[in-house]
Design a protein around this motif. Structure first.
Motif, PDB file in Angstrom:
ATOM      1  N   ALA A 107       4.913  -0.577  -9.705  1.00 23.31           N
ATOM      2  CA  ALA A 107       4.924  -2.051  -9.677  1.00 23.31           C
ATOM      3  C   ALA A 107       3.487  -2.564  -9.757  1.00 23.31           C
ATOM      4  CB  ALA A 107       5.587  -2.559  -8.395  1.00 23.31           C
ATOM      5  N   ASP A 108       3.342  -3.812 -10.204  1.00 20.86           N
ATOM      6  CA  ASP A 108       1.998  -4.389 -10.371  1.00 20.86           C
ATOM      7  C   ASP A 108       1.287  -4.626  -9.047  1.00 20.86           C
ATOM      8  OD1 ASP A 108       2.344  -4.436 -13.062  1.00 20.86           O
ATOM      9  OD2 ASP A 108       2.952  -6.555 -13.158  1.00 20.86           O
ATOM     10  N   ASN A 109       2.072  -4.788  -7.959  1.00 15.80           N
ATOM     11  CA  ASN A 109       1.439  -5.123  -6.675  1.00 15.80           C
ATOM     12  C   ASN A 109       1.175  -3.900  -5.793  1.00 15.80           C
ATOM     13  OD1 ASN A 109       4.282  -5.132  -6.614  1.00 15.80           O
ATOM     14  ND2 ASN A 109       4.351  -6.342  -4.738  1.00 15.80           N
ATOM     15  N   ILE A 110       1.263  -2.708  -6.373  1.00 20.20           N
ATOM     16  CA  ILE A 110       0.936  -1.502  -5.593  1.00 20.20           C
ATOM     17  C   ILE A 110      -0.579  -1.367  -5.428  1.00 20.20           C
ATOM     18  CG2 ILE A 110       0.836   1.039  -5.727  1.00 20.20           C
ATOM     19  CD1 ILE A 110       3.585   0.327  -4.881  1.00 20.20           C
ATOM     20  N   TYR A 111      -0.980  -1.092  -4.187  1.00 19.85           N
ATOM     21  CA  TYR A 111      -2.373  -0.745  -3.876  1.00 19.85           C
ATOM     22  C   TYR A 111      -2.372   0.713  -3.436  1.00 19.85           C
ATOM     23  CZ  TYR A 111      -4.159  -5.550  -4.035  1.00 19.85           C
ATOM     24  OH  TYR A 111      -4.555  -6.801  -4.448  1.00 19.85           O
ATOM     25  N   VAL A 112      -3.161   1.535  -4.085  1.00 11.60           N
ATOM     26  CA  VAL A 112      -3.191   2.961  -3.734  1.00 11.60           C
ATOM     27  C   VAL A 112      -4.068   3.141  -2.493  1.00 11.60           C
ATOM     28  CG1 VAL A 112      -3.766   5.277  -4.514  1.00 11.60           C
ATOM     29  CG2 VAL A 112      -2.847   3.610  -6.147  1.00 11.60           C
ATOM     30  N   LYS A 113      -3.449   3.736  -1.477  1.00 10.28           N
ATOM     31  CA  LYS A 113      -4.144   3.899  -0.192  1.00 10.28           C
ATOM     32  C   LYS A 113      -4.803   5.278  -0.183  1.00 10.28           C
ATOM     33  CE  LYS A 113      -2.822   2.559   4.506  1.00 10.28           C
ATOM     34  NZ  LYS A 113      -1.671   2.589   5.411  1.00 10.28           N
ATOM     35  N   VAL A 114      -6.110   5.283   0.012  1.00 13.17           N
ATOM     36  CA  VAL A 114      -6.897   6.514  -0.075  1.00 13.17           C
ATOM     37  C   VAL A 114      -7.655   6.700   1.244  1.00 13.17           C
ATOM     38  CG1 VAL A 114      -8.759   7.674  -1.337  1.00 13.17           C
ATOM     39  CG2 VAL A 114      -7.208   6.115  -2.548  1.00 13.17           C
ATOM     40  N   PRO A 115      -7.516   7.866   1.890  1.00  8.25           N
ATOM     41  CA  PRO A 115      -8.258   8.071   3.144  1.00  8.25           C
ATOM     42  C   PRO A 115      -9.760   8.204   2.897  1.00  8.25           C
ATOM     43  CG  PRO A 115      -6.624   9.826   2.780  1.00  8.25           C
ATOM     44  CD  PRO A 115      -6.684   9.011   1.529  1.00  8.25           C
ATOM     45  N   MET A 116     -10.559   7.773   3.859  1.00  9.44           N
ATOM     46  CA  MET A 116     -12.015   7.909   3.770  1.00  9.44           C
ATOM     47  C   MET A 116     -12.395   9.383   3.791  1.00  9.44           C
ATOM     48  SD  MET A 116     -15.206   7.290   3.785  1.00  9.44           S
ATOM     49  CE  MET A 116     -15.074   5.584   3.353  1.00  9.44           C
ATOM     50  N   SER A 117     -13.087   9.819   2.767  1.00  9.60           N
ATOM     51  CA  SER A 117     -13.623  11.189   2.700  1.00  9.60           C
ATOM     52  C   SER A 117     -14.524  11.220   1.470  1.00  9.60           C
ATOM     53  CB  SER A 117     -12.484  12.220   2.527  1.00  9.60           C
ATOM     54  OG  SER A 117     -11.821  12.023   1.285  1.00  9.60           O
ATOM     55  N   GLU A 118     -15.206  12.318   1.271  1.00 11.50           N
ATOM     56  CA  GLU A 118     -16.064  12.410   0.081  1.00 11.50           C
ATOM     57  C   GLU A 118     -15.207  12.363  -1.188  1.00 11.50           C
ATOM     58  OE1 GLU A 118     -18.915  15.608   0.441  1.00 11.50           O
ATOM     59  OE2 GLU A 118     -19.321  15.090   2.523  1.00 11.50           O
ATOM     60  N   SER A 177       0.828  -1.215   0.000  1.00  6.90           N
ATOM     61  CA  SER A 177       0.000   0.000   0.000  1.00  6.90           C
ATOM     62  C   SER A 177       0.853   1.253   0.000  1.00  6.90           C
ATOM     63  CB  SER A 177      -0.908   0.027   1.244  1.00  6.90           C
ATOM     64  OG  SER A 177      -1.880  -0.982   1.155  1.00  6.90           O
ATOM     65  N   ALA A 178       0.505   2.183  -0.907  1.00  2.00           N
ATOM     66  CA  ALA A 178       1.194   3.476  -1.027  1.00  2.00           C
ATOM     67  C   ALA A 178       0.134   4.564  -0.891  1.00  2.00           C
ATOM     68  CB  ALA A 178       1.874   3.567  -2.380  1.00  2.00           C
ATOM     69  N   GLU A 179       0.318   5.442   0.100  1.00  2.00           N
ATOM     70  CA  GLU A 179      -0.769   6.372   0.448  1.00  2.00           C
ATOM     71  C   GLU A 179      -0.666   7.717  -0.274  1.00  2.00           C
ATOM     72  OE1 GLU A 179      -1.814   6.185   4.485  1.00  2.00           O
ATOM     73  OE2 GLU A 179      -3.024   8.014   4.463  1.00  2.00           O
ATOM     74  N   VAL A 180      -1.794   8.183  -0.779  1.00  2.00           N
ATOM     75  CA  VAL A 180      -1.835   9.504  -1.416  1.00  2.00           C
ATOM     76  C   VAL A 180      -1.902  10.591  -0.334  1.00  2.00           C
ATOM     77  CG1 VAL A 180      -2.948   8.665  -3.537  1.00  2.00           C
ATOM     78  CG2 VAL A 180      -4.364   9.515  -1.651  1.00  2.00           C
ATOM     79  N   ILE A 181      -1.390  11.781  -0.696  1.00  2.00           N
ATOM     80  CA  ILE A 181      -1.371  12.912   0.227  1.00  2.00           C
ATOM     81  C   ILE A 181      -2.426  13.958  -0.167  1.00  2.00           C
ATOM     82  CG2 ILE A 181       0.059  14.842   1.085  1.00  2.00           C
ATOM     83  CD1 ILE A 181       0.934  12.121   2.032  1.00  2.00           C
ATOM     84  N   ALA A 182      -2.678  14.067  -1.462  1.00  2.00           N
ATOM     85  CA  ALA A 182      -3.608  15.097  -1.963  1.00  2.00           C
ATOM     86  C   ALA A 182      -4.977  14.945  -1.315  1.00  2.00           C
ATOM     87  CB  ALA A 182      -3.732  14.958  -3.481  1.00  2.00           C
TER      88      ALA A 182
END
Ligand code: G3P
Length: 235
Positions: A78-89, A56-61
Motif C-alpha cells: 500500500a502507498d501508506n506503508i512505512y518500513v520500520k527499520v531497527p537502529m543499527s549499522e 509501520s511494517a517492521e523488517v526482521i532481517a
C-alpha cells in the motif's frame, strides 16, 4: 500531535478509527505475534484499508539486502506503508537506500538523541524513541523526546519524532508538551485517556436526574388521563 495506535489488532484499530482520532498505526513482530489467523501481509493490507495514515511494517532481517527485500515487499502492499527499520549499522545503510528509492521509513528502537540524529541524517521519515523501556531501566525516556524534538527543530531536519513505548496517559501529555510530532499508543492508553471518574460519574448522574424529571412529568399526565377516562364512563 498526531496519534497512532500501537497494535496489529484489527478491531482495536477500527474502534479508534471510528472515534475519529486515528492518524496512523505502528506494528512490530511482537504485536503481530499476538494476532491469529492472518499473515503479516494480510494484517498490513487490512490496516491500510482502514486508514490512509502512515502504517509501520517492521523488517526482521539483520543484513542490508534482507532489509531491502522485506521493505520493498511491504512498500508494494500500500502507498501508506512505512518500513520500520531497527537502529543499527546495517539499519542506517538500509534507511539511506530506502530514501534513495523513495520508500518511506520509521527508525525504531531509538534510546538516545544521537541515534535519532543519525537516523534522521540517513533519511528516516519517522524517529521512534522508546519512552517506557527507558523509564523501565530508571532513565527518563521523555528527556530523549525533548532532546530529539529540539535537534530536529534547531537543524530543520525533515524527520518527525514519534514517541513510542508509551505506557500511560501521562506519557501522552508529556510527549505533547515536549513537542513530539506523533505518539503511538496501545489501545488501553486510548481508553484510559477517554475516561475520568468524574466524567463517568457525571454521565451517570445526568441520566439519573433525566429519568427522575421524566417520571415527574409523566405522573400528572397519567392522573389527568385517568380523570378523563372516569368522566367518559359516567363515574
Ligand atoms: O512499537 C514499539 C513500542 O511502542 C513498544 O512498546 O511497551 O513494548 O515497550 P513497549
Amino acid at each position: 500531535m498526531k496519534l497512532f495506535i500501537d497494535t496489529a489488532d484489527i478491531e482495536e484499530i477500527r474502534t479508534v478509527a471510528r472515534w475519529g482520532v486515528l492518524d496512523g498505526v505502528t506494528t512490530n513482530p511482537s504485536l503481530f505475534a499476538k494476532t491469529s489467523g492472518m499473515t503479516y501481509d494480510e494484517v498490513l493490507a487490512e490496516i491500510c484499508r482502514i486508514t490512509d495514515g502512515p502504517v509501520s511494517a517492521e523488517v526482521i532481517a539483520d543484513d542490508v539486502d534482507g532489509m531491502l527485500r522485506e521493505g520493498r515487499h511491504f512498500a508494494k502492499l500500500a502507498d501508506n506503508i512505512y518500513v520500520k527499520v531497527p537502529m543499527s549499522e546495517t539499519g542506517l545503510e538500509a534507511l539511506s537506500r530506502f530514501r534513495a528509492e523513495g520508500i518511506k521509513t520509521n527508525c525504531t528502537l531509538l534510546f538516545t538523541a544521537n541515534q535519532g540524529l543519525l537516523a534522521a541524517k540517513a533519511g528516516a521519515n519517522l524517529l521512534s524513541p522508546f519512552v517506557g523501556r527507558l523509564d523501565d531501566i530508571n532513565q527518563d525516556g521523555m528527556t530523549v523526546i525533548r532532546e530529539l524534538v529540539s535537534i530536529v527543530e534547531i537543524h530543520e531536519l525533515e524527520s518527525e519524532v514519534l514517541a513510542a513505548s508509551i505506557r500511560n496517559p501521562l506519557h501522552v501529555t508529556q510527549a505533547a508538551l515536549a513537542g513530539s510530532h506523533i505518539a503511538t499508543l496501545p489501545f488501553k492508553v486510548f481508553q484510559q485517556m477517554v475516561h475520568h471518574p468524574l466524567t463517568d460519574q457525571g454521565i451517570a448522574q445526568f441520566r439519573k436526574d433525566w429519568d427522575k424529571a421524566r417520571q415527574a412529568l409523566a405522573k400528572p399526565a397519567a392522573t389527568a388521563a385517568g380523570r378523563a377516562a372516569g368522566s367518559r364512563s359516567g363515574s
